[in-house]
Design a protein around this motif. Structure first.
Motif, PDB file in Angstrom:
ATOM      1  N   THR B 260       0.832  -1.221  -0.025  1.00  0.00           N
ATOM      2  CA  THR B 260      -0.019  -0.042   0.076  1.00  0.00           C
ATOM      3  C   THR B 260       0.752   1.340  -0.033  1.00  0.00           C
ATOM      4  O   THR B 260       2.005   1.173   0.143  1.00  0.00           O
ATOM      5  N   SER B 261       0.249   2.496  -0.269  1.00  0.00           N
ATOM      6  CA  SER B 261       1.062   3.536  -0.197  1.00  0.00           C
ATOM      7  C   SER B 261       0.686   4.526   1.047  1.00  0.00           C
ATOM      8  O   SER B 261      -0.214   4.165   1.791  1.00  0.00           O
ATOM      9  N   ALA B 262       1.369   5.374   1.457  1.00  0.00           N
ATOM     10  CA  ALA B 262       1.278   6.234   2.691  1.00  0.00           C
ATOM     11  C   ALA B 262       0.492   7.621   2.183  1.00  0.00           C
ATOM     12  O   ALA B 262       0.952   8.168   1.221  1.00  0.00           O
ATOM     13  N   ASP B 263      -0.458   8.078   3.114  1.00  0.00           N
ATOM     14  CA  ASP B 263      -1.286   9.253   2.887  1.00  0.00           C
ATOM     15  C   ASP B 263      -0.146  10.449   3.336  1.00  0.00           C
ATOM     16  O   ASP B 263      -0.105  11.528   2.352  1.00  0.00           O
ATOM     17  N   LYS B 264       0.411  10.469   4.233  1.00  0.00           N
ATOM     18  CA  LYS B 264       1.477  11.421   4.613  1.00  0.00           C
ATOM     19  C   LYS B 264       2.738  10.822   4.600  1.00  0.00           C
ATOM     20  O   LYS B 264       2.997   9.713   5.177  1.00  0.00           O
ATOM     21  N   THR B 265       3.737  11.554   4.196  1.00  0.00           N
ATOM     22  CA  THR B 265       5.059  11.373   4.246  1.00  0.00           C
ATOM     23  C   THR B 265       5.915  12.129   4.882  1.00  0.00           C
ATOM     24  O   THR B 265       5.463  13.281   5.040  1.00  0.00           O
ATOM     25  N   ARG B 266       7.333  11.685   5.061  1.00  0.00           N
ATOM     26  CA  ARG B 266       8.374  12.909   5.663  1.00  0.00           C
ATOM     27  C   ARG B 266       9.584  12.426   5.332  1.00  0.00           C
ATOM     28  O   ARG B 266       9.542  11.249   5.054  1.00  0.00           O
ATOM     29  N   PRO B 267      10.617  13.373   5.302  1.00  0.00           N
ATOM     30  CA  PRO B 267      11.963  12.787   4.666  1.00  0.00           C
ATOM     31  C   PRO B 267      12.567  11.819   5.633  1.00  0.00           C
ATOM     32  O   PRO B 267      12.434  11.934   6.731  1.00  0.00           O
ATOM     33  N   ILE B 268      13.175  10.927   5.085  1.00  0.00           N
ATOM     34  CA  ILE B 268      14.010   9.968   5.942  1.00  0.00           C
ATOM     35  C   ILE B 268      15.142  10.793   6.634  1.00  0.00           C
ATOM     36  O   ILE B 268      15.463  11.793   6.073  1.00  0.00           O
ATOM     37  N   SER B 269      15.402  10.161   7.878  1.00  0.00           N
ATOM     38  CA  SER B 269      16.542  10.865   8.582  1.00  0.00           C
ATOM     39  C   SER B 269      17.715   9.987   9.183  1.00  0.00           C
ATOM     40  O   SER B 269      18.596   9.599   8.539  1.00  0.00           O
ATOM     41  N   THR B 270      17.298   9.402  10.567  1.00  0.00           N
ATOM     42  CA  THR B 270      18.331   8.946  11.070  1.00  0.00           C
ATOM     43  C   THR B 270      18.402   7.254  11.108  1.00  0.00           C
ATOM     44  O   THR B 270      17.317   6.568  10.559  1.00  0.00           O
TER      45      THR B 270
END
Lengths: 91, 385
Positions: B260-270
């Protein structure tokens, strides 16, 4: 002047990349010719060759659309679908 | 040749084109080919058992865009610092090396997509085994010092980074990354010219690379040439690798239901906490009733490795390994454990690390559409004879 230029040249770090040998899988499908024209402009064929086997036609077609929408590849929607059909069969 | 590459790092991964070959690129020993143009090379698993520091000639290589320079003159090379700063700078390498306090850190650079080939269901992207990581000693200057020299103006929100690599077509986004201003001004990020006591290898970003300890390799911009301080969140065509790619589901597990896909995403980090057995590989045959020293590595985002546990019975029981020398909190941490197998037959070795934040590796891998951030417990099936 030549001497100075030679010296600057010598100071630069240089590399020579190995030749590119990867090729797309040959097929009689019309998408094959389009793919050889379009898909190797920005990167080598192994970007495609080493994907997982058995990706579906809709997955491959979406991937081709990603090249168009995200990375600015220049082909029509019709061409994209044709390339997707070839990739799904060949890989 | 091909078979070595296949069994060495990509055990269990199938590729449409069969096993990937070992290839030789400038400044590198034989590495596993991922892509030819632009170059993408993976480190063979055996290297991680050689030493806790990954040798320069074995360190993985990752480019996104094929239009990158193959000749760089250190005399004319400049790093530009511009944007929301009092004094824009154009720094030569000599100035960087002489005019500021040098710092050193041993830190792991791990690709966001390391181990992507094990994603189930499979996802598009470089089909990596576990070799898109490495641990090196980096020497350079703190990013903070360079930014302070330029004088960051109030209202600064992010700092963007660009290297000398460019897209083949102008319609393709450039590869640029951004860090929040607080992170950019923290002590950790640095601009490094030296890796393991030598100039950076060309293919690892000569002559200058952004080092972001504890963060995934996507932020470690190569051939760094331009730093811009901005008063907004980075956006637009060339922000693609921040705003569209290298993103994770914006929830606690940074995962979604497989497929499935994500509704909201954020930048990858640590980096999540992770560990490997390096002294044994899949399908090795080990002797029964003899003491064997198992050895491996563990790492995390710099919180610090707390424990490494090993199981030789498919995860039913665990015993604590001994941690090796501490080269710093961002480094690979070696571990060792002496064990003895009591019966013959097949066995599964597992290794599990935890860190000082209380993070522990999960038994089962979660899933995200990019195939990023894999960190589940590794299993190594072997035979005891």
């Amino acid at each position: 002047i030549t001497l100075i230029m030679l010296q600057t040249q010598a100071a630069a770090e240089q590399i020579k990349l190995p030749p590119e040998t990867a090729k797309l899988r040959v097929s009689k499908l019309p998408g094959y010719t389009l793919a050889t024209q379009q898909c190797l402009i920005c990167h080598s064929a192994d970007y495609i060759n080493y994907q997982a086997p058995d990706m579906t036609q809709s997955q491959w077609t979406n991937e081709v659309f990603k090249m168009q929408r995200s990375y600015g590849a220049m082909f029509s929607e019709h061409e994209a679908r044709s390339i997707g059909a070839y990739l799904a069969v060949a890989y | 040749l091909n078979a070595i590459a296949a069994s060495d790092t990509s055990e269990g991964i199938t590729f449409a084109d069969g096993p990937r070959p070992l290839v030789r690129y400038p400044g590198k020993r034989e590495l596993i080919l991922v892509h030819t143009r632009p170059p993408h090379l993976e480190t063979p698993a055996s290297v991680f058992n050689e030493s806790v520091i990954t040798p320069n000639d074995a360190f993985f290589v990752r480019y996104h865009l094929a239009n990158f320079p193959t000749s760089i003159d250190p005399e004319t090379y400049r790093l530009t610092v511009k944007g929301a700063v009092k004094t824009p700078l154009s720094l030569s390498l000599a100035e960087l090396k002489s005019s500021m306090q040098q710092v050193e850190v041993v830190a792991v650079n791990q690709c966001s997509g390391n181990s992507r080939g094990y994603s189930s269901p499979r996802v598009f992207g470089a089909q990596l085994g576990n070799g898109a990581m490495g641990n090196a000693r980096w020497v350079g200057v703190p990013l903070k010092t360079v930014l302070e020299k330029a004088g960051v103006l109030s209202g600064a929100r992010q700092v963007t980074f660009n290297g000398l690599d460019k897209p083949v077509l102008p319609s393709t986004p450039d590869f640029r990354k951004a860090l929040d201003i607080e992170h950019a001004l923290s002590p950790e990020p640095m601009l490094a010219w030296s890796m393991n006591g030598e100039d950076l290898p060309f293919l690892n970003g000569y002559p200058l690379k952004l080092i972001v300890p504890g963060y995934f390799g996507t932020y470690w911009v190569k051939h760094l040439s331009e730093i811009e301080v901005i008063d907004h969140l980075y956006e637009g065509h060339d922000a693609y690798f921040m705003t569209k790619a290298y993103r994770l589901p914006d929830n606690d597990c940074m995962c979604v239901a497989p497929g499935t896909s994500a509704d909201k995403t954020r930048p990858i980090s640590t980096l999540p906490v992770r560990s490997f057995i390096t002294s044994v590989k899949t399908d090795d045959v080990l002797p029964v009733n003899r003491t064997i020293k198992l050895k491996g590595i563990a790492f995390d985002d710099g919180s610090g490795i707390k424990t490494v546990d090993v199981s030789i019975d498919s995860g039913q029981t665990w015993r604590a390994a001994t941690l090796g020398n501490d080269l710093g909190r961002f480094s690979f941490r070696e571990w060792q454990l002496a064990i003895s197998f009591k019966s013959t037959g097949s066995a599964v070795l597992m290794v599990r690390a935890s860190n000082r934040q209380g993070e522990i590796q999960p038994l089962k891998a979660d899933w995200n559409p990019g195939g990023y951030r894999r960190h589940a417990i590794e299993s190594t099936p072997i035979t005891i004879a």
